[in-house]
Structures are given as C-alpha cells and as structure tokens.
Design a protein around this motif. Structure first.
Motif, PDB file in Angstrom:
ATOM      1  N   TYR A 286      -2.772   3.133  -2.151  1.00  0.00           N
ATOM      2  CA  TYR A 286      -1.737   2.431  -1.091  1.00  0.00           C
ATOM      3  C   TYR A 286      -2.666   1.402  -0.085  1.00  0.00           C
ATOM      4  N   SER A 287      -1.717  -0.012  -0.053  1.00  0.00           N
ATOM      5  CA  SER A 287      -2.362  -0.520   0.921  1.00  0.00           C
ATOM      6  C   SER A 287      -1.317  -1.208   2.007  1.00  0.00           C
ATOM      7  N   PRO A 288      -1.470  -0.377   3.458  1.00  0.00           N
ATOM      8  CA  PRO A 288       0.134  -0.319   4.347  1.00  0.00           C
ATOM      9  C   PRO A 288      -0.287  -1.792   4.758  1.00  0.00           C
ATOM     10  N   GLU A 289       1.002  -2.163   5.231  1.00  0.00           N
ATOM     11  CA  GLU A 289       2.727  -1.754   4.169  1.00  0.00           C
ATOM     12  C   GLU A 289       2.579  -2.651   3.142  1.00  0.00           C
ATOM     13  N   ASN A 290       1.824  -2.904   2.757  1.00  0.00           N
ATOM     14  CA  ASN A 290       2.049  -4.401   1.437  1.00  0.00           C
ATOM     15  C   ASN A 290       2.050  -4.189   0.097  1.00  0.00           C
ATOM     16  N   ARG A 291       2.255  -4.380  -0.763  1.00  0.00           N
ATOM     17  CA  ARG A 291       2.247  -4.555  -2.457  1.00  0.00           C
ATOM     18  C   ARG A 291       1.520  -5.765  -3.134  1.00  0.00           C
ATOM     19  N   PRO A 292       0.963  -5.366  -3.943  1.00  0.00           N
ATOM     20  CA  PRO A 292       0.614  -6.631  -5.610  1.00  0.00           C
ATOM     21  C   PRO A 292       1.924  -7.144  -5.395  1.00  0.00           C
ATOM     22  N   ALA A 293       1.842  -8.772  -5.422  1.00  0.00           N
ATOM     23  CA  ALA A 293       2.801  -9.413  -6.213  1.00  0.00           C
ATOM     24  C   ALA A 293       2.585  -8.834  -7.207  1.00  0.00           C
ATOM     25  N   ASN A 294       2.677  -8.893  -8.425  1.00  0.00           N
ATOM     26  CA  ASN A 294       2.751  -8.189  -9.672  1.00  0.00           C
ATOM     27  C   ASN A 294       3.040  -6.999 -10.091  1.00  0.00           C
ATOM     28  N   ALA A 295       3.447  -6.110  -9.553  1.00  0.00           N
ATOM     29  CA  ALA A 295       3.257  -4.273  -8.997  1.00  0.00           C
ATOM     30  C   ALA A 295       3.681  -3.466  -7.807  1.00  0.00           C
ATOM     31  N   GLY A 296       3.871  -2.697  -8.203  1.00  0.00           N
ATOM     32  CA  GLY A 296       4.194  -2.002  -7.244  1.00  0.00           C
ATOM     33  C   GLY A 296       3.939  -1.044  -6.158  1.00  0.00           C
ATOM     34  N   TRP A 297       4.259  -0.380  -5.092  1.00  0.00           N
ATOM     35  CA  TRP A 297       3.311  -0.406  -4.017  1.00  0.00           C
ATOM     36  C   TRP A 297       2.655   0.699  -3.990  1.00  0.00           C
ATOM     37  N   GLY A 298       2.262   1.912  -5.256  1.00  0.00           N
ATOM     38  CA  GLY A 298       1.608   2.696  -5.276  1.00  0.00           C
ATOM     39  C   GLY A 298       0.882   2.180  -6.691  1.00  0.00           C
ATOM     40  N   THR A 299      -0.331   1.994  -5.901  1.00  0.00           N
ATOM     41  CA  THR A 299      -1.434   1.108  -7.255  1.00  0.00           C
ATOM     42  C   THR A 299      -2.595   2.201  -7.169  1.00  0.00           C
ATOM     43  N   ILE A 300      -3.889   0.818  -7.994  1.00  0.00           N
ATOM     44  CA  ILE A 300      -5.157   1.570  -7.954  1.00  0.00           C
ATOM     45  C   ILE A 300      -6.363   0.202  -7.167  1.00  0.00           C
ATOM     46  N   ASN A 301      -7.003   1.798  -6.474  1.00  0.00           N
ATOM     47  CA  ASN A 301      -8.422   0.319  -5.408  1.00  0.00           C
ATOM     48  C   ASN A 301      -7.836  -0.113  -4.908  1.00  0.00           C
ATOM     49  N   ALA A 302      -6.717   0.091  -3.614  1.00  0.00           N
ATOM     50  CA  ALA A 302      -6.264  -0.910  -2.590  1.00  0.00           C
ATOM     51  C   ALA A 302      -8.295  -0.724  -1.747  1.00  0.00           C
ATOM     52  N   ALA A 303      -8.119  -1.560  -1.391  1.00  0.00           N
ATOM     53  CA  ALA A 303      -9.464  -2.391  -0.775  1.00  0.00           C
ATOM     54  C   ALA A 303      -9.906  -1.885   0.604  1.00  0.00           C
ATOM     55  N   MET A 304      -9.018  -0.958   1.372  1.00  0.00           N
ATOM     56  CA  MET A 304      -8.640  -0.047   2.546  1.00  0.00           C
ATOM     57  C   MET A 304      -9.246   1.443   1.821  1.00  0.00           C
ATOM     58  N   ASP A 305      -9.092   1.987   0.889  1.00  0.00           N
ATOM     59  CA  ASP A 305      -8.545   2.924   0.330  1.00  0.00           C
ATOM     60  C   ASP A 305     -10.927   3.169   0.266  1.00  0.00           C
ATOM     61  N   LEU A 306     -10.777   1.852  -0.533  1.00  0.00           N
ATOM     62  CA  LEU A 306     -12.531   2.153  -1.377  1.00  0.00           C
ATOM     63  C   LEU A 306     -12.972   2.341  -0.052  1.00  0.00           C
ATOM     64  N   SER A 307     -13.015   0.852   0.835  1.00  0.00           N
ATOM     65  CA  SER A 307     -13.838   1.267   2.593  1.00  0.00           C
ATOM     66  C   SER A 307     -13.726   2.488   2.546  1.00  0.00           C
ATOM     67  N   ALA A 308     -12.562   2.912   3.358  1.00  0.00           N
ATOM     68  CA  ALA A 308     -12.512   4.530   3.751  1.00  0.00           C
ATOM     69  C   ALA A 308     -13.133   5.329   2.887  1.00  0.00           C
ATOM     70  N   ALA A 309     -13.316   5.181   1.436  1.00  0.00           N
ATOM     71  CA  ALA A 309     -13.526   6.474   0.860  1.00  0.00           C
ATOM     72  C   ALA A 309     -15.784   6.341   0.794  1.00  0.00           C
ATOM     73  N   ARG A 310     -15.754   5.488   0.972  1.00  0.00           N
ATOM     74  CA  ARG A 310     -17.590   4.939   1.427  1.00  0.00           C
ATOM     75  C   ARG A 310     -18.175   5.685   2.713  1.00  0.00           C
ATOM     76  N   HIS A 311     -17.183   4.773   3.679  1.00  0.00           N
ATOM     77  CA  HIS A 311     -17.782   5.756   5.326  1.00  0.00           C
ATOM     78  C   HIS A 311     -16.785   6.543   5.130  1.00  0.00           C
ATOM     79  N   ALA A 312     -15.763   7.482   4.867  1.00  0.00           N
ATOM     80  CA  ALA A 312     -15.619   8.952   4.919  1.00  0.00           C
ATOM     81  C   ALA A 312     -17.049   9.539   4.732  1.00  0.00           C
ATOM     82  N   LEU A 313     -17.483   9.572   3.436  1.00  0.00           N
ATOM     83  CA  LEU A 313     -18.388  10.337   2.794  1.00  0.00           C
ATOM     84  C   LEU A 313     -19.527  10.072   3.119  1.00  0.00           C
TER      85      LEU A 313
END
Length: 737
Positions: A477-504
């Motif tokens: 999920y990319s707060p508080e946006n959604r893809p133009a062609n999909a629902g709000w809950g999706t796959i591989n939001a850039a923020m989630d990738l950055s957060a996971a890499r940084h956290a680990l």
C-alpha cells in the motif's frame, strides 16, 4: 548582513477574537492558547492526554488466516482483491483530541482595546504577554514544574488595583451535550482553589483541572462557579489538568500546587533555564529588512516574499515544535485546540504528517522532540506486535497509520483507505530515532531492539517471489494513493520496497555479528529494484503493469530520496533523475500544506532550488498561517493544523545544509531570493555542529566535530574529502557556490 537581528517572537496590536489567532505556549504536556478581548482574556488549557472516548473497537482485524488467499489472488492478477480484505467494520476514527476548558479573567468593561494594547509571545521564554490600560497579563507553561502559569499585575505602583472575575469555563465549541460538569471553589489563605471536572458521556473517564489562585492585596470572595477579586496588586494562577478514571483528589492536587513557588519571577526562571537553552541552539538570519523585522506577524504575512517572514516562521516553527513536544510529539494540531471537533480527531497521522512535523529535530538541535517521539513509539510497541500477529501472522511489529496516543492498534481502515495494509510504518517511524542516534553518536538500545523487531516482521512476511526470483511485497500500500488501473491494495509499492530494504539493513547494522544480521542482509538483497516508468519517472509501484496516479498530495514513493539516503544525485544518479521526473509530474491534488512542504524537502535533496522556492511559495502565498503563526491544513487558513508551521524549518535547513553519516552537502538548493544569510548551530549526522554564512561572493562553514571521522564534502563546485578531528574546528571557505 543587516545591522539588526532576526526577531525571536511575534506581536500584534489588536486582540485575538478567534482562538486560531491566539498566541501559544506549551511544555510538551500542558498547552495554553491565549486570546480574547482586553476585558475578557481567555486561556484555553490543553493536555496531550485529553482524548474523548468514542466507543471505537480498537482491536486489530484478525485477518492472518486469510492472507495467503489474498496474496494468491493479487499475484494472479486480481487487481481489486484487497478491497474486501477487512473484518467488515466501518471506518473508525481514533479518539478525538479536545481542550480541557478556558480560564476566563474578566475585568469591568470600559473603553475599547485601548491605544496601548499589545500582545506578544517571546519564543526564547515561551511567555505570552498582553498589556492594556495599566494592566499586564503573562502566561507560560513551565517545563520545570509542569504547570500553566498566569500572572496578572498592575503596571504602575500607584495605579488602581485589579478588579477581576475568574472562573474555569467548559463551554467551548463542540463540547458534547452530555458532558458531566462539576465546579469547585474554596477560599484559601493564599486566595482560592478552583476546580472543574468534565466527565465524558457514557464513560467513567473524566478530565479535571485544578487552579491555585494566589492574590496579593485586595479582597477575594466566592462568586460561583468562580471568584471575584477587588483591589488586588497582582493575581497568580497555577493550573494543572489530569485525565483519569473515577474522581480526582482535588485537595491533594491543591496541596501539590501550593508547594510551588508563588513568585512569578522564580517560576519563570526555573522554566526558562530549560526552554531557552533548547530554543537558542539554532538560529537563521536571511539578512532581512530591519523595518520588516519589526512588523507584527499579521502584517508580515501579507508580504509572502519577505525574508523577514521566513526568518520569523523559522523561529516560530522551532518554538511551536519544542512547545508541543514532551510526553508525546506534536499532534495534527500540535498541542492546541479551542474546539472539541478537531479535524481528523487531532490525532497522530503516522503515514506522512507526524514525520514531516518532527523532521527538523536532529539538524535543528531539538533532541527534546525526538525523545518525545521515542516516548510515543515505545509506549505503543506492544500494540504494533499485535498488529503483526493479527493481520499478517508474523513476528515483529507493524505500525498503524493513525493513533490517539493511547492505542497503537490498526483499526482505522476501509476500502478506500486500507491503512491496515501499510507495512512500511515501523521503519518510517523509527527513522527519526536512527537519525537522532547518528547525530549524537549513540545507540539507544530501545531503538536497536525495535529495529530488530521490524526486521523480524519482514523475515516472516517476505515469503513470495516473482518470476525473476525477487521477493514480493504483497499486499502493498502506498499512502494514500492507488494505481490508475487497480485497487488500493496492490504489489511492490516503492515506499514498501524502500522501507523493507532500509529496515533489514539498518537492523543488521545495529546487530552485527549475529546470524540474524547476515540473513537480514540477504533478504534485503533479494528485494526487487525500483522501476522507471514510460514517462521516465520513478514508478510509485514497481510491479510492471501498474499505472501511476500523479495528482496526489502524498509523495510516499519518494521515501528513498527523503528522508532516506537510498536515492541521491551522488551514488544513484540514474534513480535520482527518475525521482526528479516523478516530482515534476506530481500534482498538488487538494493543496494540502504537508504535500507542498514534503515536495520541497524532496526537491532540496535533488538539488532543485527553483522547485524548493516554488513549493515554499505555494504555502507562503496561499494564506496558510494564522496571526499566531500556527498554520492551517488548506489555503485560506482552513482547518487548524501544525504541519506547515512545524515542517517549514526542516525545509529551510535542507536547502542550506544536508548530512549523512559520511557526507556533508552545503548550499544544495538555495533559492536565488536569499543570496546572503547565516544558519548557526545546526547539527549533522556525523556528529558535528556547523555554522554556515553566505553572501553573493562566497560561503564560509565552521565545523565543530564531536567525533573524529572522514566525510565527503559536496558543493556546487565539486567534491572533496574532509578529515574531521574531535574538538578541532575546521573552517571552510567556498568561493563559488
């Protein structure tokens, strides 16, 4: 540089008739908002703990058993699969923040405001003062004694005494009809003790305020629910508020208040020793016009291109941020409100606003703010663990997007705002604590432990892979946006990738030498790279086929640029170019102040001075600031909100000085409108204090290292290596910046 100095306060020649224009004081627990006409001054008392029970069910949704099926559907291409991934509850707001009451100090009417009327707030002491018709009223909230101090005194020894009516008044806008109000008033040898209890409807919880009134001279009589004073030379009011179950022992609280000094100057000295030290650590001078520096705030706000306005907003922002931070960091409205109906419940909005508000704290030398943020994080960590178990079936922690300070559970969500799917929150909220430790050269064991828990979450959660063998963040999920062609809950939001890499990787760095560290590094390496879309922009969702929605106030996908160091013009120039393109394409949507200033922070990291100036201009020209220099969420002073007020100092620092543990960047994004100035006392993440001055011809930086280390210096003229030695000042002169 001009002969005069920036002003560390603001003033107005007229009373504040709206509470939004009232001057503010606070100690991070209690707040005071001072407004009203000269014959009926009102001090609205607030406290960080005051949230009204609203019947919410604060359990996190029990969805872990359904997670594998959701992941299967999303990975199979069902772009709306997450829209029914809930437990059926309607959207629930966190408990709303509210004021306690107003202290009313009325004197007999007569005349108008008076030609001698003036109200001021001194940022160096936190004292709000009003002078009119031979009387001075001063209010501050003590950091030393945790009490609201109000002192009313006759200005002239031979002037007439004070005639005052004083009471505690719960009748503020939006107060619930079923509020159970009880007043108390008793005479004491010093003067009187007033109390007000407000019990929430259908609850055993209440808030109670107790005011010790110390009267010098004259007579004091009860005038229920308050008191009447005749002929006094001075009146001192000491007020505390408590939120509690059952009944508060008012007599015991009165005894505690009577143990405090009764001399105003003694109370102020105890407080100022703490407040002034923190406030004066960092200053900004933009060589503003001395005449403009002397203007009242409301007149200065009419000059949005004035350097004096930026100087005063920088000073006010640091003052308000410090004053709102203690027990907790600032809420959406800081520590203040004059209305029970606070927008968005006046809570802590974690997915953008909170971090933006506190973002200046490490560089602006306000560890008090970061410590307040740490208080909130560590208080709520047990609830973050519940979220991870209930929603995702994992160990570790998942932070909520909203909290009231009492519950850290994820329960504010619905179809359009699936905030319970936001997994980046723990890393996002821990980042300021990591920055604090880097700045001070320490490792808080609580932060290290929380980082390990964030990594444990990803260890359990990141189990799905794509066709290239990369791990997949699903759902995402990319707060508080959604893809133009999909629902709000999706796959591989850039923020989630950055957060996971940084956290680990950050958790591994904080726990070197243990088997977990190698495993966390390996997991981070298996995450997919960011994607650059067909527009040349860093995509908000790295999953191929998901289309960007550009017109949105949030910039979650650029987390890697700011506040992280993952994407920058020096180490990752290609991604920095794509991030800059993403910033160019981003719309302002609903013109939220936080969106404009978030945009400016990212632009500064990408060395785009023109874009920083444009974003600042949108706020300064948009009528976002009240006469109090507290801000609004929308243009036209619509919705009282601290985002702009508290975030603006961070923007001004980032355009002048940026740092990482091994890098210093000087004047990366200085707007052309500010060709000379000085920023003094700023702290860096490699443990140095720095003073920077600049003119049209040159810039000088004085670096005072607290640690010995080598850092890379970046300026517009190139790169060089600096060897810093603890205790040895280094002076740099840049002739072409």
């Amino acid at each position: 540089m001009t002969a005069s100095a920036p002003v560390h306060g603001t003033w107005e020649p007229r009373p504040a008739t709206r509470w939004e224009d009232g001057f503010l004081s606070g100690n991070g627990r209690h707040g005071a908002l001072v407004f009203g006409d000269p014959h009926a001054e009102r001090v609205v008392v607030t406290h960080h703990t005051l949230v009204r029970p609203n019947g919410r069910d604060d359990r996190p949704p029990q969805l872990a058993g359904e997670l594998p099926a959701l992941q299967d559907r999303l990975l199979a291409g069902d772009t709306t699969a997450a829209e029914d991934f809930t437990d059926g509850r309607p959207l629930q707001w966190v408990q709303p923040f509210h004021p306690a009451f107003q202290i009313r100090v009325a004197r007999p009417p007569g005349g108008g405001a008076g030609a001698d009327y003036r109200r001021d707030v001194d940022f160096t002491t936190g004292v709000v003062s009003t002078t009119c018709a031979g009387r001075t009223s001063r209010v501050f909230v003590s950091r030393a004694d945790d009490v609201v101090v109000q002192h009313v005194v006759v200005q002239h020894v031979d002037g007439p005494g004070l005639t005052l009516d004083i009471d505690l008044d719960p009748r503020l806008p939006g107060a619930p009809a079923g509020l159970g109000v009880g007043h108390g008033a008793v005479l004491t040898p010093e003067g009187a003790l007033l109390s007000l209890r407000a019990r929430y409807p259908d609850s055993d919880r209440a808030c109670t305020g107790v005011t010790q009134v110390v009267v010098t001279g004259g007579t004091t009589t009860l005038a229920p629910p308050g008191l009447h004073i005749e002929g006094a030379r001075s009146v001192l009011l000491l007020t505390r508020v408590h939120r509690h179950h059952g009944e508060l022992d008012v007599a015991a609280e009165g005894r505690a208040l009577r143990e405090l000094p009764t001399a105003y100057d003694d109370l102020l000295d105890r407080h100022a020793a703490l407040h002034r030290t923190a406030y004066e650590r960092v200053t900004l001078d933009l060589a503003a016009d001395p005449g403009e520096r002397s203007l009242p705030g409301s007149e200065l706000l009419k000059r949005p291109h004035s350097a004096a306005l930026l100087e005063r907003l920088f000073a006010a922002g640091r003052y308000h941020l410090l004053s709102a931070s203690g027990l907790f960091p600032p809420r959406l409205s800081g520590l203040w409100t004059g209305d029970w109906n606070t927008a968005w419940s006046g809570g802590f909005t974690n997915d953008a606003n909170l971090n933006l508000q506190i973002s200046s704290a490490p560089a602006a030398a306000l560890p008090e703010v970061t410590e307040a943020h740490a208080n909130l994080v560590h208080r709520l960590l047990p609830d973050w663990r519940d979220n991870a178990r209930a929603i995702f079936g994992t160990r570790g922690v998942v932070a909520p997007a909203h909290t009231d300070g009492e519950s850290g559970h994820s329960y504010h969500f619905n179809r359009e705002y699936p905030l319970h799917l936001w997994t980046a929150g723990a890393d996002w909220l821990l980042k300021p604590l990591v920055d604090h430790d880097e700045t001070h050269g320490t490792r808080d064991p609580r932060t290290a432990a929380a980082l390990a828990e964030a990594a444990l979450f990803y260890e359990d959660f990141l189990t799905r892979t794509d066709e290239d063998g990369h791990l997949v963040v699903v759902p995402s999920y990319s707060p508080e946006n959604r893809p133009a062609n999909a629902g709000w809950g999706t796959i591989n939001a850039a923020m989630d990738l950055s957060a996971a890499r940084h956290a680990l990787r950050t958790a591994a760095a904080h726990h070197p030498g243990i088997p977990d560290a190698a495993r966390w590094h390996a997991l981070a390496d298996r995450l997919p790279p960011h994607r650059v879309n067909e527009d040349g922009a860093l995509a908000e969702w790295a999953r191929p086929g998901l289309t960007d929605s550009y017109d949105h106030r949030h910039l979650s996908h650029l987390y890697g640029v700011w506040p992280l160091d993952e994407i920058n013009p020096y180490d990752t120039p290609g991604l920095a170019t794509a991030a800059h393109r993403a910033l160019e394409l981003r719309g302002a949507e609903n013109d939220s102040a936080h969106g404009h200033l978030h945009h400016a922070l990212i632009a500064a990291r990408l060395r785009d001075a023109d874009r920083v100036a444009h974003a600042l201009g949108r706020v300064l020209e948009g009528d976002f600031f009240h006469a109090s220099l507290m801000s609004a969420h929308y243009p036209g002073r619509d919705v009282y909100n601290a985002d702009a007020a508290h975030t603006l100092p961070a923007v001004l620092i980032e355009m002048l000085v940026q740092s990482a543990p091994d890098r210093l960047v000087l004047l990366p994004a200085l707007p052309a409108a500010h060709p000379e100035g000085a920023l003094r006392g700023v702290r860096t993440r490699f443990g140095a204090e720095l003073d920077l001055t600049w003119t049209r011809e040159r810039a000088t930086a004085v670096i005072r290292p607290g640690r010995t280390r080598r850092v890379e210096l970046r300026t517009s003229s190139g790169t060089r290596s600096l060897h810093l030695v603890a205790g040895e000042d280094l002076v740099l002169t840049l002739r072409a910046w």
